[in-house]
Design an enzyme around this catalytic site. Structure first.
Site, mmCIF file in Angstrom:
data_model
loop_
_atom_site.group_PDB
_atom_site.id
_atom_site.type_symbol
_atom_site.label_atom_id
_atom_site.label_comp_id
_atom_site.label_asym_id
_atom_site.label_seq_id
_atom_site.Cartn_x
_atom_site.Cartn_y
_atom_site.Cartn_z
ATOM 1 N N ARG A 78 0.912 -1.311 -0.009
ATOM 2 C CA ARG A 78 -0.080 -0.049 0.171
ATOM 3 C C ARG A 78 0.938 1.276 0.019
ATOM 4 N NH1 ARG A 78 -1.859 1.003 4.358
ATOM 5 N NH2 ARG A 78 -1.223 -0.952 5.435
ATOM 6 N N TYR A 218 -1.380 -3.649 -6.941
ATOM 7 C CA TYR A 218 -1.367 -4.371 -5.696
ATOM 8 C C TYR A 218 -2.297 -4.321 -4.478
ATOM 9 C CZ TYR A 218 1.404 -7.177 -2.496
ATOM 10 O OH TYR A 218 1.889 -7.926 -1.504
ATOM 11 N N LYS A 227 -9.410 -2.233 1.809
ATOM 12 C CA LYS A 227 -9.196 -1.216 2.694
ATOM 13 C C LYS A 227 -10.148 -0.086 2.159
ATOM 14 C CE LYS A 227 -6.876 -3.889 5.127
ATOM 15 N NZ LYS A 227 -5.761 -4.130 5.711
ATOM 16 N N HIS A 247 -10.326 -2.708 11.746
ATOM 17 C CA HIS A 247 -9.264 -3.789 11.156
ATOM 18 C C HIS A 247 -9.267 -4.565 12.174
ATOM 19 C CE1 HIS A 247 -4.985 -3.367 9.413
ATOM 20 N NE2 HIS A 247 -5.587 -4.257 8.897
ATOM 21 N N SER A 269 -1.309 -3.430 10.314
ATOM 22 C CA SER A 269 -0.708 -4.128 9.124
ATOM 23 C C SER A 269 0.380 -5.135 9.419
ATOM 24 C CB SER A 269 -0.416 -3.571 7.904
ATOM 25 O OG SER A 269 -1.804 -2.800 7.621
ATOM 26 N N CYS A 271 0.817 -7.383 11.850
ATOM 27 C CA CYS A 271 1.307 -7.486 13.262
ATOM 28 C C CYS A 271 0.497 -8.580 13.971
ATOM 29 C CB CYS A 271 1.015 -5.986 13.966
ATOM 30 S SG CYS A 271 2.209 -4.735 13.670
ATOM 31 N N ASP A 294 -9.185 -9.925 9.277
ATOM 32 C CA ASP A 294 -8.709 -8.400 8.874
ATOM 33 C C ASP A 294 -9.728 -7.326 8.949
ATOM 34 O OD1 ASP A 294 -6.324 -7.268 7.650
ATOM 35 O OD2 ASP A 294 -7.534 -6.584 6.137
ATOM 36 N N SER A 386 5.102 -10.312 0.982
ATOM 37 C CA SER A 386 4.408 -11.160 -0.119
ATOM 38 C C SER A 386 3.250 -11.767 0.428
ATOM 39 C CB SER A 386 5.531 -12.253 -0.786
ATOM 40 O OG SER A 386 6.089 -12.854 0.518
ATOM 41 N N ARG A 387 2.190 -12.198 -0.343
ATOM 42 C CA ARG A 387 0.970 -12.457 0.314
ATOM 43 C C ARG A 387 0.411 -13.549 -0.510
ATOM 44 N NH1 ARG A 387 -1.563 -8.850 4.247
ATOM 45 N NH2 ARG A 387 0.312 -7.233 4.527
ATOM 46 N N ARG A 418 3.408 -3.922 17.640
ATOM 47 C CA ARG A 418 4.929 -4.034 17.927
ATOM 48 C C ARG A 418 5.547 -3.254 18.784
ATOM 49 N NH1 ARG A 418 7.047 -7.983 13.741
ATOM 50 N NH2 ARG A 418 5.432 -8.726 12.432
ATOM 51 N N GLU A 517 0.719 -20.258 21.859
ATOM 52 C CA GLU A 517 1.013 -19.797 23.178
ATOM 53 C C GLU A 517 -0.034 -18.516 23.530
ATOM 54 O OE1 GLU A 517 1.828 -22.096 24.590
ATOM 55 O OE2 GLU A 517 3.691 -23.030 23.799
HETATM 56 P P1 GTP Z 1 -2.046 -7.694 7.582
HETATM 57 O O1 GTP Z 1 -2.735 -8.697 6.528
HETATM 58 O O2 GTP Z 1 -1.096 -6.760 6.872
HETATM 59 O O3 GTP Z 1 -3.401 -6.587 8.084
HETATM 60 O O4 GTP Z 1 -1.468 -8.264 8.715
HETATM 61 P P2 GTP Z 1 -1.817 -9.186 9.947
HETATM 62 O O5 GTP Z 1 -2.210 -8.357 11.163
HETATM 63 O O6 GTP Z 1 -2.807 -10.124 9.555
HETATM 64 O O7 GTP Z 1 -0.370 -9.954 10.477
HETATM 65 P P3 GTP Z 1 -0.145 -11.490 10.027
HETATM 66 O O8 GTP Z 1 -0.719 -12.664 11.181
HETATM 67 O O9 GTP Z 1 -0.012 -11.909 8.719
HETATM 68 O O10 GTP Z 1 1.359 -11.670 10.864
HETATM 69 C C1 GTP Z 1 2.316 -10.782 10.179
HETATM 70 C C2 GTP Z 1 3.795 -11.162 10.837
HETATM 71 O O11 GTP Z 1 3.690 -11.242 12.316
HETATM 72 C C3 GTP Z 1 4.218 -12.634 10.374
HETATM 73 O O12 GTP Z 1 5.468 -12.640 9.766
HETATM 74 C C4 GTP Z 1 4.102 -13.381 11.506
HETATM 75 O O13 GTP Z 1 4.994 -14.726 11.213
HETATM 76 C C5 GTP Z 1 3.996 -12.460 12.433
HETATM 77 N N1 GTP Z 1 3.485 -12.843 13.868
HETATM 78 C C6 GTP Z 1 2.160 -13.128 13.962
HETATM 79 N N2 GTP Z 1 1.818 -13.506 15.284
HETATM 80 C C7 GTP Z 1 3.102 -13.461 16.012
HETATM 81 C C8 GTP Z 1 3.513 -13.646 17.374
HETATM 82 O O14 GTP Z 1 2.625 -14.072 18.092
HETATM 83 N N3 GTP Z 1 4.598 -13.446 17.945
HETATM 84 C C9 GTP Z 1 5.495 -13.094 17.134
HETATM 85 N N4 GTP Z 1 6.662 -13.160 17.371
HETATM 86 N N5 GTP Z 1 5.384 -12.926 15.476
HETATM 87 C C10 GTP Z 1 4.144 -12.787 14.944
HETATM 88 C C1 SPV Z 2 -2.828 -4.539 5.302
HETATM 89 O O1 SPV Z 2 -1.751 -3.853 4.759
HETATM 90 O O2 SPV Z 2 -3.430 -4.075 6.413
HETATM 91 C C2 SPV Z 2 -3.282 -5.639 4.451
HETATM 92 C C3 SPV Z 2 -2.853 -5.851 3.211
HETATM 93 O O3 SPV Z 2 -4.265 -6.562 5.008
HETATM 94 S S1 SPV Z 2 -3.553 -4.801 2.002
HETATM 95 O O4 SPV Z 2 -4.700 -5.480 1.405
HETATM 96 O O5 SPV Z 2 -2.641 -4.466 0.872
HETATM 97 O O6 SPV Z 2 -4.083 -3.561 2.550
HETATM 98 MN MN MN Z 3 -4.752 -5.837 7.016
#
Ligand code: GTP
Ligand code: SPV
Ligand code: MN
Length: 608
Positions: A78, A218, A227, A247, A269, A271, A294, A386-387, A418, A517
């Site tokens: 984005r 993208y 979004k 979100h 995102s 996280c 999401d 990458s997705r 984070r 965990e």
């Molecule tokens: P968007 O799709 O961008 O909105 O992201 P999301 O919030 O769905 O994040 P996602 O679950 O894909 O996690 C993103 C990254 O965080 C990945 O590389 C995960 O491996 C890492 N991650 C997720 N949960 C944890 C956790 O509990 N601990 C740690 N250390 N890393 C985590």
């Molecule tokens: C985000 O960035 O929070 C996503 C991926 O879920 S995107 O669809 O590119 O916004």
């Molecule tokens: Mn998202």
């Protein structure tokens, strides 16, 4: 080729018909194809994408019906600095959004869109976000010159003839999403595998329920249901109609006693939403099922509780870090095929790979630039953003309630980000207003999900900073207002979590193992909701006593658990000026209740 794809001559929806004709006249595509969403038509579109070099089919014995796509290296995430909320009044976009006068923006964009679809097909994608059986279905139509967008929208949203037919029945209003990759083809000019334009604009006209997206193919820039609609435009609808567009993941939890709780969670995102939504609890007898990963649309039910619906139909998940140990459910979901993998690496035998998928790296790969790669290569094989794009119905533990247009009653809302330091593993807010304060000051280190620097701490209120379709102060007001509409005991409890805290003042390793965990934290939340466990008061909210966290079988010492849970007064004192600086962005518009909460936090930290 295109003639074959022509499915209908158009629509009996007068407003849609007029708009399609107007856009076609301006963007000048070679032909217009109405997307019916059928398997046959999508097979033809996938075949076109293979022919164009955008898609490489994966092996049927690895990922059936799936494709590998590599974007232009400049079009990988984005683009927040190119994203605009063009409300009539600048004040309505607020200090956190880019704004331009709508007329000025249109004057700027019209010349870019003029002839921008030349040499291409314009696809008309009717879609609905949420359920077609909802009381007031939220319709949209995306006009796009990208076949990749059509194939992806087919996975991510409910699209096609059924939706169009129902729109026609009632001549229903709909969100108008216009998208062009901005790469017209002159006669005889050869296409590239990933057409896009260096100039990019992701523009929202909230009063007109319109989105104009130019130059990118993208994810969140181009799949306009996600979004742009389900968060930015929907947040404006939600403000006006008294609901919430957030979100957030939605998770169904069942404890060994059979009690069911639904929880929602907002994390910025990349996280951890998708991972938490697919959690496999490590504690015996606990069951988790996915409702959404999401986006969550929440409104009050007749019983006064807040009900959440996932408006999407697929998952667009971060690939790197996803493995059989961290997220087996995601691995199983994509194994079922019917998925698109963008900017991951490809194996010689027609499968895909990304960093973290296996401990041992494959001997050879095609990396996300399309180049040969070996474990000796200095470059990452897969782009950090990458997705995988995969149908939600393939998730092995999807909750049946996913299909219920009424949604699920939410018992708890988590906010997380984070943070290497400061923010403990879990904190419970004292009430809705305090929870809104915590959410409004949410902070996180930036990730690769948006272009720009990575790892910089920024405030990301409600994990919605890039997705609020209106003034953030008014958005906070709306949250506070929602809290006044229900009895306190019916509102979800609000928690702050941090899976990413590190030892040695932020320099060490993760203090908490995370992933499966995290269920231990969810269990404490459920026990708090049910009033089964005490908590200790602290200046920042209620904290679990170390002995109250179920650590049975957890490979951490008592000291390590305590370090993850600890409240550090000095770190929070250092946080205060940062929160003040953040609140100063809003000036007088900031709700007084949030200033009050900040004052209370300061007083409590000072021990008063
Ligand atoms: P968007 O799709 O961008 O909105 O992201 P999301 O919030 O769905 O994040 P996602 O679950 O894909 O996690 C993103 C990254 O965080 C990945 O590389 C995960 O491996 C890492 N991650 C997720 N949960 C944890 C956790 O509990 N601990 C740690 N250390 N890393 C985590
Ligand atoms: C985000 O960035 O929070 C996503 C991926 O879920 S995107 O669809 O590119 O916004
Ligand atoms: Mn998202």
């Amino acid at each position: 080729m295109h003639q074959q794809l022509q499915t209908t001559g158009g629509t009996t929806h007068a407003e849609l018909d007029a708009w399609v004709k107007e856009v076609a006249a301006h963007t000048q595509p070679d032909d217009v194809v109405w997307v019916d969403g059928s398997d046959e038509q999508i097979a033809q579109i996938n075949a076109l994408l293979v022919e164009a070099g955008t898609f490489t089919p994966l092996a049927d014995d690895k990922k059936p019906g799936s494709f590998h796509a590599l974007s232009d290296p400049q079009d990988v995430a984005r683009v927040e600095d190119r994203t605009y909320i063009c409300s009539a009044q600048e004040k309505d976009a607020g200090p956190t959004n880019n704004w331009m006068d709508p007329q000025e923006m249109k004057d700027l964009l019209r010349p870019l869109f003029e002839g921008s679809m030349r040499g291409r097909t314009m696809y008309v994608i009717p879609f609905v976000m949420g359920h077609l059986e909802a009381d007031a279905p939220k319709y949209g139509v995306e006009l796009t010159d990208s076949a990749y967008v059509v194939a992806s929208m087919r996975i991510m949203a409910r699209i096609g003839s059924d939706i169009l037919a129902k729109m026609e029945d009632t001549q229903a209003p709909f969100v108008k999403g216009l998208h062009s990759v901005g790469a017209p083809l002159e006669p005889g000019q050869e296409d590239v595998a990933w057409p896009c334009n260096e100039t990019k604009y992701i523009v929202h006209f909230p009063e007109e329920l319109a989105i104009w997206s130019y130059g990118s193919g993208y994810g969140g820039n181009a799949l306009l249901g996600k979004k742009c609609y389900a968060l930015r435009i929907a947040s404006v609808m939600a403000r006006d109609e008294g609901w919430l567009a957030e979100h957030m993941l939605i998770l169904k939890l069942t404890n060994p006693e059979g009690e069911v709780h639904y929880v929602a969670g907002a994390f910025p995102s990349a996280c951890g939403k998708t991972n938490l939504a697919m959690i496999q609890p490590t504690m015996p007898g606990w069951k988790a099922e996915l409702v959404g990963d999401d986006i969550s649309w929440m409104r009050f039910g007749e019983d006064g509780r807040l009900y959440a619906v996932n408006p999407e139909f697929g998952l667009f998940g971060v690939a790197p870090g996803t493995s059989r140990s961290t997220n087996p459910v995601a691995m199983e979901t994509v194994e079922r095929g019917n998925s698109i993998f963008t900017n991951v690496a490809r194996t010689p035998d027609g499968d895909i790979w990304w960093e973290g998928m296996t401990e041992e790296k494959p001997a050879e790969l095609i990396d996300w630039h399309g180049n040969p790669w070996t474990p000796d290569s200095e470059e990452l094989a897969a782009h950090p953003n990458s997705r995988f794009c995969t149908p939600i119905r393939q998730v092995p533990n999807i909750a049946p309630e996913y299909d219920d247009p009424r949604g699920v009653p939410i018992s708890a809302i988590m906010f997380g980000g984070r943070r290497k330091t400061t923010v403990p593993l879990v904190t419970e807010s004292r009430d809705w207003q305090h929870g809104t304060f915590i959410a409004s000051t949410l902070s996180s280190e930036t990730t690769a999900a948006a272009t720009g620097a990575v790892g910089v701490v920024r405030r990301d209120p409600m994990a919605m900073l890039p997705f609020m379709g209106y003034n953030a102060s008014h958005y906070f007001d709306h949250w506070l207002e929602i809290g006044k509409q229900a009895d306190a005991d019916k509102l979800p409890k609000v928690f702050l979590v941090n899976w990413f805290r590190k030892g040695d003042g932020g320099e060490g390793g993760f203090l908490w193992p995370g992933f499966g965990e995290n269920a231990r934290v969810l269990k404490w939340m459920v026990d708090r909701i049910e009033g089964r466990v005490d908590a200790q008061d602290s200046p920042i909210g209620y904290l679990p006593r170390p002995e109250d966290l179920d650590v049975d079988g957890l490979d951490l010492s008592t000291e390590e658990v305590a370090a993850a849970l600890a409240f550090d007064r000095a770190e929070w004192e250092a946080e205060i000026p940062l929160i003040k600086e953040w609140f100063d962005t809003f000036g007088e518009e900031l709700p007084a209740a949030l200033q009050d909460e900040l004052a209370t936090l300061e007083q409590r930290l000072a021990g008063q």
